[in-house]
Design a protein around this motif. Sequence first.
Motif, mmCIF file in Angstrom:
data_model
loop_
_atom_site.group_PDB
_atom_site.id
_atom_site.type_symbol
_atom_site.label_atom_id
_atom_site.label_comp_id
_atom_site.label_asym_id
_atom_site.label_seq_id
_atom_site.Cartn_x
_atom_site.Cartn_y
_atom_site.Cartn_z
ATOM 1 N N CYS A 73 76.207 29.776 69.611
ATOM 2 C CA CYS A 73 75.512 29.876 68.323
ATOM 3 C C CYS A 73 74.492 28.744 68.244
ATOM 4 O O CYS A 73 74.749 27.627 68.723
ATOM 5 C CB CYS A 73 76.524 29.756 67.185
ATOM 6 S SG CYS A 73 75.820 29.663 65.530
ATOM 7 N N ILE A 74 73.346 29.026 67.662
ATOM 8 C CA ILE A 74 72.312 28.012 67.468
ATOM 9 C C ILE A 74 71.881 28.040 66.005
ATOM 10 O O ILE A 74 71.596 29.107 65.451
ATOM 11 C CB ILE A 74 71.096 28.276 68.377
ATOM 12 C CG1 ILE A 74 71.511 28.171 69.856
ATOM 13 C CG2 ILE A 74 69.968 27.287 68.071
ATOM 14 C CD1 ILE A 74 70.477 28.690 70.827
ATOM 15 N N VAL A 75 71.838 26.865 65.389
ATOM 16 C CA VAL A 75 71.409 26.748 63.988
ATOM 17 C C VAL A 75 70.276 25.729 63.910
ATOM 18 O O VAL A 75 70.425 24.580 64.354
ATOM 19 C CB VAL A 75 72.562 26.295 63.072
ATOM 20 C CG1 VAL A 75 72.068 26.188 61.627
ATOM 21 C CG2 VAL A 75 73.738 27.253 63.160
ATOM 22 N N ASN A 76 69.157 26.147 63.362
ATOM 23 C CA ASN A 76 68.018 25.261 63.170
ATOM 24 C C ASN A 76 67.923 24.851 61.699
ATOM 25 O O ASN A 76 67.808 25.708 60.823
ATOM 26 C CB ASN A 76 66.720 25.962 63.586
ATOM 27 C CG ASN A 76 66.697 26.284 65.063
ATOM 28 O OD1 ASN A 76 67.151 25.498 65.890
ATOM 29 N ND2 ASN A 76 66.171 27.452 65.407
ATOM 30 N N VAL A 77 67.991 23.560 61.446
ATOM 31 C CA VAL A 77 67.849 23.055 60.082
ATOM 32 C C VAL A 77 66.386 22.687 59.884
ATOM 33 O O VAL A 77 65.897 21.703 60.437
ATOM 34 C CB VAL A 77 68.754 21.831 59.842
ATOM 35 C CG1 VAL A 77 68.596 21.339 58.399
ATOM 36 C CG2 VAL A 77 70.211 22.178 60.128
ATOM 37 N N SER A 78 65.683 23.493 59.113
ATOM 38 C CA SER A 78 64.253 23.244 58.897
ATOM 39 C C SER A 78 64.033 22.687 57.502
ATOM 40 O O SER A 78 64.597 21.654 57.146
ATOM 41 C CB SER A 78 63.440 24.509 59.159
ATOM 42 O OG SER A 78 63.739 25.519 58.209
ATOM 43 N N LYS A 87 63.039 32.732 65.155
ATOM 44 C CA LYS A 87 62.869 34.165 65.386
ATOM 45 C C LYS A 87 62.740 34.472 66.879
ATOM 46 O O LYS A 87 63.315 35.447 67.386
ATOM 47 C CB LYS A 87 61.650 34.678 64.626
ATOM 48 C CG LYS A 87 61.805 34.638 63.110
ATOM 49 C CD LYS A 87 60.533 35.094 62.421
ATOM 50 C CE LYS A 87 60.706 35.146 60.900
ATOM 51 N NZ LYS A 87 60.998 33.827 60.297
ATOM 52 N N LEU A 88 61.983 33.648 67.585
ATOM 53 C CA LEU A 88 61.775 33.884 69.013
ATOM 54 C C LEU A 88 63.091 33.831 69.787
ATOM 55 O O LEU A 88 63.390 34.722 70.596
ATOM 56 C CB LEU A 88 60.792 32.848 69.570
ATOM 57 C CG LEU A 88 59.336 33.008 69.140
ATOM 58 C CD1 LEU A 88 58.530 31.761 69.515
ATOM 59 C CD2 LEU A 88 58.719 34.251 69.771
ATOM 60 N N PHE A 89 63.883 32.787 69.547
ATOM 61 C CA PHE A 89 65.148 32.676 70.263
ATOM 62 C C PHE A 89 66.150 33.733 69.797
ATOM 63 O O PHE A 89 66.975 34.208 70.583
ATOM 64 C CB PHE A 89 65.724 31.266 70.124
ATOM 65 C CG PHE A 89 65.107 30.284 71.087
ATOM 66 C CD1 PHE A 89 65.446 30.304 72.433
ATOM 67 C CD2 PHE A 89 64.185 29.354 70.655
ATOM 68 C CE1 PHE A 89 64.871 29.418 73.337
ATOM 69 C CE2 PHE A 89 63.598 28.452 71.549
ATOM 70 C CZ PHE A 89 63.942 28.487 72.900
ATOM 71 N N ALA A 90 66.068 34.119 68.522
ATOM 72 C CA ALA A 90 66.950 35.185 68.033
ATOM 73 C C ALA A 90 66.658 36.491 68.759
ATOM 74 O O ALA A 90 67.574 37.234 69.142
ATOM 75 C CB ALA A 90 66.778 35.358 66.527
ATOM 76 N N VAL A 91 65.379 36.783 68.963
ATOM 77 C CA VAL A 91 64.988 37.994 69.674
ATOM 78 C C VAL A 91 65.450 37.928 71.131
ATOM 79 O O VAL A 91 66.007 38.886 71.673
ATOM 80 C CB VAL A 91 63.459 38.191 69.606
ATOM 81 C CG1 VAL A 91 63.009 39.310 70.537
ATOM 82 C CG2 VAL A 91 63.025 38.494 68.175
ATOM 83 N N ARG A 92 65.229 36.777 71.752
ATOM 84 C CA ARG A 92 65.582 36.635 73.182
ATOM 85 C C ARG A 92 67.086 36.687 73.417
ATOM 86 O O ARG A 92 67.550 37.223 74.438
ATOM 87 C CB ARG A 92 65.013 35.312 73.717
ATOM 88 C CG ARG A 92 65.334 35.034 75.187
ATOM 89 C CD ARG A 92 64.749 36.101 76.086
ATOM 90 N NE ARG A 92 65.079 35.870 77.485
ATOM 91 C CZ ARG A 92 66.217 36.235 78.075
ATOM 92 N NH1 ARG A 92 67.158 36.865 77.360
ATOM 93 N NH2 ARG A 92 66.429 35.998 79.352
ATOM 94 N N ILE A 99 74.307 36.047 71.171
ATOM 95 C CA ILE A 99 74.216 34.644 70.744
ATOM 96 C C ILE A 99 73.295 34.578 69.529
ATOM 97 O O ILE A 99 72.076 34.692 69.656
ATOM 98 C CB ILE A 99 73.678 33.749 71.872
ATOM 99 C CG1 ILE A 99 74.615 33.821 73.079
ATOM 100 C CG2 ILE A 99 73.524 32.307 71.389
ATOM 101 C CD1 ILE A 99 74.084 33.122 74.315
ATOM 102 N N PRO A 100 73.843 34.421 68.328
ATOM 103 C CA PRO A 100 73.008 34.397 67.129
ATOM 104 C C PRO A 100 72.255 33.081 66.971
ATOM 105 O O PRO A 100 72.728 32.024 67.394
ATOM 106 C CB PRO A 100 74.012 34.587 65.994
ATOM 107 C CG PRO A 100 75.291 34.061 66.537
ATOM 108 C CD PRO A 100 75.278 34.345 68.007
ATOM 109 N N VAL A 101 71.088 33.181 66.367
ATOM 110 C CA VAL A 101 70.248 32.014 66.082
ATOM 111 C C VAL A 101 69.849 32.099 64.613
ATOM 112 O O VAL A 101 69.340 33.131 64.164
ATOM 113 C CB VAL A 101 68.983 31.993 66.964
ATOM 114 C CG1 VAL A 101 68.176 30.716 66.713
ATOM 115 C CG2 VAL A 101 69.346 32.117 68.441
ATOM 116 N N TYR A 102 70.108 31.039 63.881
ATOM 117 C CA TYR A 102 69.861 31.046 62.437
ATOM 118 C C TYR A 102 68.961 29.877 62.033
ATOM 119 O O TYR A 102 68.850 28.878 62.748
ATOM 120 C CB TYR A 102 71.170 30.891 61.658
ATOM 121 C CG TYR A 102 72.248 31.878 62.006
ATOM 122 C CD1 TYR A 102 72.224 33.182 61.512
ATOM 123 C CD2 TYR A 102 73.329 31.497 62.805
ATOM 124 C CE1 TYR A 102 73.235 34.077 61.810
ATOM 125 C CE2 TYR A 102 74.345 32.392 63.103
ATOM 126 C CZ TYR A 102 74.295 33.681 62.609
ATOM 127 O OH TYR A 102 75.297 34.570 62.902
#
Length: 256
Positions: free
Chosen positions: A141-146, A172-177, A183-186
């Motif tokens: 899982c990957i979480v980006n805090v922006s 969005k790019l890593f979520a698509v890839r 593997i979710p990316v948020y």
Amino acid sequence: MSRNVLITGGSRGIGLAIAKELAKNGYHLAINGVRDEHSVIEVLEDLKQYGSKIIYCQGDISSNEDRIKILQQIKKGLGVLHVLINNAGVAPRERKDILDMSADSYDRVMDINLKGPFFLTQEVAKQMLQRKNERSDFKGCIVNVSSVSAHTASVFRGEYCISKAGMSMMTKLFAVRLGKEGIPVYEVQPGVIETDMTAAVLEKYQKMVHEGFTLVPRLGQPGDVAIAVKALVEGNIPYATGETIKIDGGMSIPTL
């Protein structure tokens, strides 16, 4: 099985609140920061009281050499990395009109807030894909805090806004890839949160909140963000990869 988490900028502010929330729930943590370990020893000891394994990985994520070193430390100290939380970020040292912004300020903020997280995520994603190939039960899982600055223009800290807007697209790019790999990316977008980053202009924001700046009549706290990140890391919102969760007290809602 406990999962291992890397939190960049995890020794203070929002990152530390996330670290406490995850440590309380049994996650083993790699805390990254630029300060030397002696300066954060009390923070680390406080996190260890929850019973989780805690290691400190000093390094500047804008440096390719440091990013490699951080991941090597995690492999040695924790083993497999399951979760990446890109939280580290800086504001410009001086708030200047975009007509007066320097190239040095732009480069510093973009390197730490966007370039560093992008290439750290790139490397971690490769490792996660390798683990997925080795074990079908691997949960990454990957979480980006922006920041709400990704879509809210502030001409006196334009480099910060641009860096956070870039992180939104990076999510969005890593979520698509990585979507087909499971593997979710948020992205989590905090609003005005009481941290050392907002300390210099806290009085201004408190006045704005009093005048109705947010729908929830208070400034945000680091713990507000931590609760949302924990929900994502634990897989409680599984069908939302690539999406943004705003933790801003409703400030982003247009009102009449």
